[in-house]
Each structure stands twice: as structure tokens, then as C-alpha cells.
Motif scaffolding. Sequence first.
Motif, PDB file in Angstrom:
ATOM      1  N   ARG A 237     -25.508  -9.989  -7.793  1.00  0.00           N
ATOM      2  CA  ARG A 237     -24.665  -9.049  -7.066  1.00  0.00           C
ATOM      3  C   ARG A 237     -23.484  -9.762  -6.423  1.00  0.00           C
ATOM      4  NH1 ARG A 237     -28.064  -4.977  -3.406  1.00  0.00           N
ATOM      5  NH2 ARG A 237     -25.980  -4.038  -3.342  1.00  0.00           N
ATOM      6  N   TYR A 238     -22.299  -9.166  -6.567  1.00  0.00           N
ATOM      7  CA  TYR A 238     -21.068  -9.801  -6.099  1.00  0.00           C
ATOM      8  C   TYR A 238     -20.466  -9.032  -4.924  1.00  0.00           C
ATOM      9  CZ  TYR A 238     -16.178 -11.226  -5.953  1.00  0.00           C
ATOM     10  OH  TYR A 238     -14.952 -11.659  -5.538  1.00  0.00           O
ATOM     11  N   PHE A 239     -19.913  -9.786  -3.956  1.00  0.00           N
ATOM     12  CA  PHE A 239     -19.284  -9.190  -2.781  1.00  0.00           C
ATOM     13  C   PHE A 239     -18.049  -9.990  -2.379  1.00  0.00           C
ATOM     14  CE2 PHE A 239     -23.880  -8.577  -2.505  1.00  0.00           C
ATOM     15  CZ  PHE A 239     -23.991  -7.195  -2.324  1.00  0.00           C
ATOM     16  N   ASP A 240     -17.010  -9.288  -1.941  1.00  0.00           N
ATOM     17  CA  ASP A 240     -15.862  -9.967  -1.328  1.00  0.00           C
ATOM     18  C   ASP A 240     -15.053  -8.977  -0.501  1.00  0.00           C
ATOM     19  OD1 ASP A 240     -14.444  -8.538  -3.260  1.00  0.00           O
ATOM     20  OD2 ASP A 240     -13.190 -10.241  -3.834  1.00  0.00           O
ATOM     21  N   TYR A 241     -13.984  -9.466   0.125  1.00  0.00           N
ATOM     22  CA  TYR A 241     -13.254  -8.667   1.103  1.00  0.00           C
ATOM     23  C   TYR A 241     -11.785  -9.058   1.091  1.00  0.00           C
ATOM     24  CZ  TYR A 241     -12.594  -6.293   5.640  1.00  0.00           C
ATOM     25  OH  TYR A 241     -12.199  -5.443   6.649  1.00  0.00           O
ATOM     26  N   GLY A 242     -10.919  -8.060   1.247  1.00  0.00           N
ATOM     27  CA  GLY A 242      -9.484  -8.312   1.271  1.00  0.00           C
ATOM     28  C   GLY A 242      -8.739  -7.132   1.884  1.00  0.00           C
ATOM     29  N   GLY A 281      -9.728  -2.602   5.257  1.00  0.00           N
ATOM     30  CA  GLY A 281     -10.340  -3.584   4.373  1.00  0.00           C
ATOM     31  C   GLY A 281     -10.752  -2.974   3.047  1.00  0.00           C
ATOM     32  N   MET A 282     -10.962  -3.835   2.047  1.00  0.00           N
ATOM     33  CA  MET A 282     -11.428  -3.385   0.735  1.00  0.00           C
ATOM     34  C   MET A 282     -12.007  -4.593  -0.007  1.00  0.00           C
ATOM     35  SD  MET A 282      -7.832  -3.126  -1.434  1.00  0.00           S
ATOM     36  CE  MET A 282      -8.633  -2.992  -3.023  1.00  0.00           C
ATOM     37  N   PRO A 283     -12.907  -4.371  -0.964  1.00  0.00           N
ATOM     38  CA  PRO A 283     -13.269  -5.475  -1.841  1.00  0.00           C
ATOM     39  C   PRO A 283     -12.007  -5.946  -2.570  1.00  0.00           C
ATOM     40  CG  PRO A 283     -14.827  -3.662  -2.053  1.00  0.00           C
ATOM     41  CD  PRO A 283     -13.674  -3.152  -1.244  1.00  0.00           C
ATOM     42  N   LEU A 361     -15.712  -0.590   5.834  1.00  0.00           N
ATOM     43  CA  LEU A 361     -14.918  -1.764   5.473  1.00  0.00           C
ATOM     44  C   LEU A 361     -14.075  -2.323   6.616  1.00  0.00           C
ATOM     45  CD1 LEU A 361     -14.033  -0.557   1.904  1.00  0.00           C
ATOM     46  CD2 LEU A 361     -15.232  -2.670   2.459  1.00  0.00           C
ATOM     47  N   LYS A 362     -14.038  -1.607   7.741  1.00  0.00           N
ATOM     48  CA  LYS A 362     -13.402  -2.132   8.954  1.00  0.00           C
ATOM     49  C   LYS A 362     -11.923  -2.470   8.750  1.00  0.00           C
ATOM     50  CE  LYS A 362     -17.285  -2.377  11.459  1.00  0.00           C
ATOM     51  NZ  LYS A 362     -17.493  -1.820  12.801  1.00  0.00           N
ATOM     52  N   ILE A 363     -11.437  -3.393   9.571  1.00  0.00           N
ATOM     53  CA  ILE A 363     -10.033  -3.803   9.548  1.00  0.00           C
ATOM     54  C   ILE A 363      -9.910  -5.215   8.982  1.00  0.00           C
ATOM     55  CG2 ILE A 363      -8.146  -4.586  11.058  1.00  0.00           C
ATOM     56  CD1 ILE A 363      -7.994  -1.690  10.684  1.00  0.00           C
ATOM     57  N   TYR A 364      -8.949  -5.378   8.063  1.00  0.00           N
ATOM     58  CA  TYR A 364      -8.615  -6.709   7.565  1.00  0.00           C
ATOM     59  C   TYR A 364      -7.453  -7.249   8.392  1.00  0.00           C
ATOM     60  CZ  TYR A 364      -6.963 -10.529   4.633  1.00  0.00           C
ATOM     61  OH  TYR A 364      -6.573 -11.756   4.173  1.00  0.00           O
TER      62      TYR A 364
END
Length: 438
Positions: A237-242, A281-283, A361-364
Amino acid sequence: MSIIRVTEGENITAIEQNWTVFTDHFEAYAGNNSHFTAKNGTFIGEPKKDTSEETTYFKEGWWSSDAEGKNRITEAAIEDTVYFNIITQNIPDIDPITKKQSEISIQLYDDDGGWGNSSDPINVREVKKDPVTGKDIKGDLITSKTVSGNKVSYSLTLNKGLVSFIEEDAGDEIELYFECGYKEETKIKLPASQLNYLIVYEKEVLITVFVELPHSKETGWGAKGLAGHSAMAIGARYFDYGPNNTPGTYSERDYDVDFNEDGDKDDNVYLDSPSFKNSPGMPWWGSHIAQRKGIKPEQVTLDMVMEHIQLYWDDIQDPVTHVRTHRGTFIYGKVHKVEFYVKESQANKMIKWWEERYKHLKIYSVFPWTGEQCTTTVKTAIQEAFPWYSKVNYIADETQKPSGLLFELKKVISTSWQHKGEKAKITVIKEEATDFHE
């Protein structure tokens, strides 16, 4: 097993050139003489048979991976199904007094490995089906098993409840044995030797962290880390944030953010100029891959990411029409892959954190006091499994940039039983682009 002989003085036994040592571990060295020390001396000859564990009713007990007991084992993982096999003697199938099928008493124990009676009993229950829901439910305690032909075969599934015993032992595994009894004989430990107790450990999960460093030609915010990226896979399973820099309407409820600062999180708010300093935020790579494949970001896998990283970083433009026919990945910095293994319970803590982040996803923001970014999310997920008091694999709170994360990961070790203490493997899987241009 190793043998330690202790003597207050020196006990020297002369031996011939060839000898046989009856032990599982033996080391010897000599200059001119071989010296063996022992409290009561050293005896030469065939060892006497150990009769301390001989019983009237129990001959042998062992663990196996098959119901027939042919494949003997001394190790198994949580959620494996194993079998305990017992050979008895002098026990009739039908008890002559009760006229019922003969039974032996059984109790599972976790051996703590200390002196004396330091073992913990583990209650085993039948698993039954709920007649309404069809789900597994706990049944009665199993305290006895019937004997047939002086044999007993007992099937057990090593469920996740055993993890608490591993944690209580403050170790990486537990060792299981049974105490058995029949009539006047009680507390007969099987297997007879501790060497044959069943070592039970958690399954391991591979953690893969990707760190893209900013290109060496980057300047400004890009050089500080914005042009790099940090991401991770937990198993497959893959996860990231941007950052999502696209103007549009965003749900405060979905992001768990009061975008318009009116005191609630119930509105749909139009944001006309989100940026890397303050945006929903977003992946990041996850969204790019999902768009290519027509899936959701949470469906992106480790293999998909490995494939994505190797694609060309820039758009491909037709030399005649100048039409861009393929959107590049924009992964143009050097990419490191960091791999280490953790216990399944530790991996589950990381997954739980990411699943919650994907729900909200909150705030980036590149400013840590405003929001999160790629590196801080990976750092925080790892900290869920390895908080500061765990003494291993803690990623410092000050870590904010991909380069800092890579530095911290060089100190990480595997914590699974199978790879305990091994250093994280770090591999460069893509060099920085030679044709980079802003």
C-alpha cells in the motif's frame, strides 16, 4: 543449548585425541592441552539417559505444520495454523471406570524463560459461528482432549491475541508449550525439551520510503526542499502527501479545516489562489498515478510507484506541431529508496495514521506551524510506530526536508523477528535528470 561448567578451583581431565561431545553448542581451543572445567568433574563415556521426564502416560509431544504431525516445526507466525501432537501410552480409548472416551487435561503456556515457575497460562477457546451474523465468536475454554489409539492431534490458529503476550514479554517472540495430565500425573510439560517449544512471532511488513532530493540546479524554495518529495509504502500500500494548487470549491468537512475562519468546519469554500504556502492537501505522486490509471489514489500500489518513478520527467512535445502529447512525472531529482522491515502491529499503526489523513487531507504548507507537507507526513506516520520513548527508529521532530529525512533514515533498523537489527537498505533508483530546465 550450551553447557557452562563452573569450578572454584581447577579441574583438569586428560582425554584422548578423539572425543564426542553431547551438546548442541560446543567450542574448544587448545595450545598443548585441552582443559574442561566442571564442578563435579568431567566424565568420559556414553551419557546416561535422562529419566527425569519419564512418565507413565506421556511419551512425546511436538509441534507440526500438518495434521499428521510429519512436518515438525519450532517456529510459526501470528495467524498461522499449527498442530500439537501427543503420543501417550497406557491410556485406553474408553475409560474402564467412566465408560467414556479417555481424556487428557491440557493447558497452553508462554514460557518466560526465567528460573522456577515463571510461565504464563494462555486460555484457548473454541471458535464458533454466530447463528445470526455468521461471524466467528468465542466458545468454551478448551481444557481437555480425547485420546484415540494413544494419540492426540490438536489444531490451533495463532490469533492476534498472542501479540499482547509478546508485548508483555518486552521481546520479539514467545515460546509455547503445553502442560498435560492424566489421572495422578499432572503438569507434564510437552515438548519435553525447551528447544522444541514453539517460537511465535509477528509477521513482518516491508516499509519502503522514497526520498527525492531537489535537483542540484534548483534555487529558492525548490532548493530548500519544495522540489523534492518524500513518500512511503507499507507493504504493497502506497501513501504520500502534497499541495492541491488548483482554484476551486473545497469542503471544510472533508478536509477538517475552517477555510473561511468563521468558527465552524461545515462550509463549502471557494479558494481562488491556493499555493504551496497554504493549500488543501492531496496525495501527490499518488494522484498523478491514479489519474493515469483511472483509479483512486488509495488504490495506488508500490509496484505502480516504482514504474511511475522511471518514466520521463518532462512533457513530450511534438517537434512539428509543438503539441504536448504526454504529461511528464516532474520527478527530476535523485530518488532514493529506503527499505526496512517492521512487525505487523507496527505497520498497522502507520496504516491507521495514513488512512485517517486520506479521510481528512488537512492543509499543506511549507511552514510547519501552518500545515503539513510530504516529509512531515512520512515522519509522523513512522513516529506512530516508533515514538520517542521506543528508543529505536525515532525520526526527530525537527525533520522537515527530504534531505533531513534521508539522513534520519540512515539510522533506522529493522524490528521484525526475521530481520531484527538489520540496517535499512538504501538504494538510488533514479539519478537526477541531466536535461533539467526550469
